[in-house]
Scaffold this motif. Sequence first.
Motif, short mmCIF file in Angstrom:
data_model
loop_
_atom_site.label_atom_id
_atom_site.label_comp_id
_atom_site.label_asym_id
_atom_site.label_seq_id
_atom_site.Cartn_x
_atom_site.Cartn_y
_atom_site.Cartn_z
N SER A 9 0.83 -1.21 0.00
CA SER A 9 0.00 0.00 0.00
C SER A 9 0.86 1.25 0.00
O SER A 9 0.54 2.23 -0.68
N HIS A 35 -5.91 1.08 -2.08
CA HIS A 35 -4.71 1.90 -2.19
C HIS A 35 -4.01 1.70 -3.54
O HIS A 35 -3.45 2.65 -4.09
N GLY A 88 -1.76 10.11 0.39
CA GLY A 88 -1.99 8.67 0.31
C GLY A 88 -1.16 7.89 1.30
O GLY A 88 -1.65 6.96 1.95
N VAL A 92 -2.41 5.50 4.44
CA VAL A 92 -1.97 4.12 4.72
C VAL A 92 -1.49 4.02 6.15
O VAL A 92 -1.84 3.08 6.88
#
Length: 110
Positions: A9, A35, A88, A92
């Motif tokens: 991810s 993801h 992003g 995660v």
Amino acid sequence: MNNDAKTFSYLAYIGPLFLVGLFSDIRNNPTLRFHLNQGMVLFICELAGMIIHSVVNSIFGGIILLNIIPALLFALVGLGSLILSLIGIFNVAGDRLSPLPIIGVVNILK
């Protein structure tokens, strides 16, 4: 999420490294699939931005007073890509399934 899926991810938001996770078994892990989808969309947008930059650079790059336009475009694409990648990666790290701003609504992986 197990350590391999979390690593994949993270890699999803680093350019073409989303391919590493894509070749793993993503069917059993919806978080990883989410993801990877976000990373793939981000990578496609980065490629599109680089293509647009190349076209604009070929048009305005030779004109001394207008060659700042492709430079600004390149900086904006790079900065936007970096910001979305960091968002992003933080998602995660925080185990969140929040879509990326602007481009996060696109679904490639089902």
